[in-house]
Design an enzyme around this catalytic site. Structure first.
Site, PDB file in Angstrom:
ATOM      1  N   CYS A 134       1.153  -1.219   0.012  1.00  0.00           N
ATOM      2  CA  CYS A 134       0.075   0.551  -0.081  1.00  0.00           C
ATOM      3  C   CYS A 134       0.553   1.265  -0.052  1.00  0.00           C
ATOM      4  CB  CYS A 134      -1.165   0.066   1.206  1.00  0.00           C
ATOM      5  SG  CYS A 134      -1.389   1.828   0.683  1.00  0.00           S
ATOM      6  N   GLY A 221      -6.580   1.907 -12.380  1.00  0.00           N
ATOM      7  CA  GLY A 221      -6.794   2.163 -14.438  1.00  0.00           C
ATOM      8  C   GLY A 221      -6.024   1.592 -14.934  1.00  0.00           C
ATOM      9  N   GLY A 248      -5.930  -2.345 -13.939  1.00  0.00           N
ATOM     10  CA  GLY A 248      -6.584  -1.654 -15.240  1.00  0.00           C
ATOM     11  C   GLY A 248      -7.565  -3.051 -16.073  1.00  0.00           C
TER      12      GLY A 248
HETATM   13  C1  LIG Z   1     -10.201   3.708  -4.024  1.00  0.00           C
HETATM   14  C2  LIG Z   1      -9.124   2.483  -3.964  1.00  0.00           C
HETATM   15  C3  LIG Z   1      -8.964   2.045  -2.708  1.00  0.00           C
HETATM   16  C4  LIG Z   1      -7.758   0.633  -2.606  1.00  0.00           C
HETATM   17  N1  LIG Z   1      -7.974  -0.450  -1.333  1.00  0.00           N
HETATM   18  C5  LIG Z   1      -7.087  -1.064  -1.967  1.00  0.00           C
HETATM   19  C6  LIG Z   1      -6.535  -1.500  -0.577  1.00  0.00           C
HETATM   20  O1  LIG Z   1      -6.788  -1.566   1.059  1.00  0.00           O
HETATM   21  N2  LIG Z   1      -5.811  -3.587  -0.141  1.00  0.00           N
HETATM   22  C7  LIG Z   1      -5.257  -3.768  -1.094  1.00  0.00           C
HETATM   23  O2  LIG Z   1      -4.039  -4.337  -0.447  1.00  0.00           O
HETATM   24  N3  LIG Z   1      -5.291  -2.152  -2.272  1.00  0.00           N
HETATM   25  C8  LIG Z   1      -6.295  -1.495  -2.431  1.00  0.00           C
HETATM   26  N4  LIG Z   1      -7.083  -1.112  -3.706  1.00  0.00           N
HETATM   27  C9  LIG Z   1      -5.804  -1.450  -5.032  1.00  0.00           C
HETATM   28  C10 LIG Z   1      -6.339  -2.775  -5.281  1.00  0.00           C
HETATM   29  O3  LIG Z   1      -6.618  -3.663  -4.945  1.00  0.00           O
HETATM   30  C11 LIG Z   1      -5.575  -2.953  -7.130  1.00  0.00           C
HETATM   31  O4  LIG Z   1      -4.437  -3.885  -6.883  1.00  0.00           O
HETATM   32  C12 LIG Z   1      -5.459  -1.790  -8.311  1.00  0.00           C
HETATM   33  O5  LIG Z   1      -6.422  -0.669  -7.459  1.00  0.00           O
HETATM   34  C13 LIG Z   1      -5.130  -1.398  -9.606  1.00  0.00           C
HETATM   35  O6  LIG Z   1      -6.354  -2.657  -9.856  1.00  0.00           O
HETATM   36  P1  LIG Z   1      -7.198  -1.293 -10.527  1.00  0.00           P
HETATM   37  O7  LIG Z   1      -6.279  -0.588 -11.713  1.00  0.00           O
HETATM   38  O8  LIG Z   1      -7.944  -2.920 -11.839  1.00  0.00           O
HETATM   39  O9  LIG Z   1      -8.061  -1.065 -10.047  1.00  0.00           O
HETATM   40  C14 LIG Z   1      -7.237   0.441  -3.851  1.00  0.00           C
HETATM   41  C15 LIG Z   1      -7.902   0.772  -4.620  1.00  0.00           C
HETATM   42  C16 LIG Z   1      -8.443   1.947  -5.238  1.00  0.00           C
HETATM   43  C17 LIG Z   1      -8.658   2.804  -6.219  1.00  0.00           C
END
Ligand SMILES: Cc1cc2nc3c(=O)[nH]c(=O)nc-3n(C[C@H](O)[C@H](O)[C@H](O)COP(=O)(O)O)c2cc1C
Length: 310
Positions: A134, A221, A248
């Site tokens: 994180c 994204g 994404g």
């Molecule tokens: C608003 C938000 C909150 C997130 N909270 C967490 C979290 O609590 N724990 C975690 O491991 N990843 C968290 N992530 C990361 C997502 O789980 C993911 O790994 C990341 O957004 C990439 O994937 P995506 O592009 O499909 O969103 C968060 C992402 C977003 C956008």
């Protein structure tokens, strides 16, 4: 067609998913929010919001900023804390026919171990996803995932504290990714999730100030998909564990790319904010692709792009 995927083949009880489509932590709440919108039991698994020992309010507002190609967030792990998850959420999850995985984060190695210990044996919880990536918390988080030694230490301590399967979620903000992945595999991870958000920022030029209250945030994204895909490809080629691709993913084709790079399953994150049915659309897209290509077993596609002779 056979979509089922074993995500923890080395684990005593395993973690069998009916299909490879999961939700990404922090983008799907506790699952309950979306259960009003579609039949969430159609998903392979649900990963809930990052959970810490104590409840957290998160970072100062504003905590979201849209950019041309992706979303910046600096939520900072706002959550209800592990006791409330166990008391209020798990009993409901126990009645669902979809596995729920609890994503955990801590500031010290012993925080992670304590969280794993508290979640062990709780009905309704099928596995733990260990977030050592994180970018939005001051202590712990991505620091643990940045080097093989600390990543292995957290993994081993979680493994010792729980009998649940463990997924370890890594960051891509360092050049050591393959070494970190090998270290967590060695330390007892059952699967590896790749990737978390990438650290970034945006500036409001009229105010001459960063757009996020926390100054920096995590980018997610469409912008991060090629980076995530590359990381999955690299790690899948080096580690003998199931990989869960994330970054994404919004369509079936996105998911197929990750599966061909070597992922056994995928997580849908930011896409949930623009299309709450996105995980189902991804699943239907995978099905359509398999039908069109005459593929009966999803496992036949895993790592297809890794093998030059195919
Ligand atoms: C608003 C938000 C909150 C997130 N909270 C967490 C979290 O609590 N724990 C975690 O491991 N990843 C968290 N992530 C990361 C997502 O789980 C993911 O790994 C990341 O957004 C990439 O994937 P995506 O592009 O499909 O969103 C968060 C992402 C977003 C956008």
């Amino acid at each position: 067609m056979n979509f089922s995927i074993q995500l923890a083949p080395k684990h005593q009880t395993g973690l069998l998913l009916a299909n490879p489509v999961m939700t990404a932590a922090g983008t799907f709440g506790y699952g309950t929010e979306y259960s009003q919108i579609f039949d969430i039991e159609k998903l392979g698994a649900i990963v809930c919001k990052g959970t810490t020992l104590e409840p957290r309010d998160g970072n100062p507002q504003p905590r979201l900023a849209e950019t041309a190609s992706g979303l910046l967030n600096s939520i900072g792990l706002q959550n209800i804390g592990v006791n409330a998850v166990i008391k209020q959420k798990a009993p409901l999850w126990a009645s669902w026919r979809v596995p729920v995985i609890v994503n955990i984060a801590g500031e010290t190695v012993s925080d992670y171990a304590q969280l794993a210990n508290q979640l062990d044996g709780v009905a309704g919880i099928s596995a733990i996803e260990v977030n050592i990536s994180c970018p939005n918390i001051k202590a712990g988080g991505a620091e643990f995932g940045a080097n093989p030694k600390s990543a292995a230490e957290v993994t081993a301590s979680v493994k010792a504290a729980t009998s649940l399967p463990i997924l370890v979620k890594l960051t891509s903000n360092n050049s050591n990714m393959v070494k970190v992945a090998m270290a967590v595999a060695e330390a007892g991870a059952d699967a590896i999730t790749l990737i978390n958000t990438l650290k970034g920022m945006a500036i409001d030029i009229t105010k001459r100030r960063p757009r996020l209250g926390n100054i920096t945030g995590g980018l997610s994204g469409p912008a991060i998909k090629p980076v995530a895909l590359y990381m999955v490809y690299e790690v899948a080629g080096a580690v003998e564990l199931p990989i869960i691709g994330c970054g994404g993913i919004a369509t079936g084709s996105d998911a197929i790319e990750f599966i061909m790079a070597g992922a056994s399953a995928v997580q849908v994150g930011t896409a949930n904010f623009t299309n709450p049915r996105a995980p189902l659309d991804v699943l239907e897209g995978i099905e359509q692709f398999m039908k069109k290509e005459g593929i009966n077993n999803l496992a036949d596609l895993i790592g297809a792009a890794q093998r030059q002779s195919d």
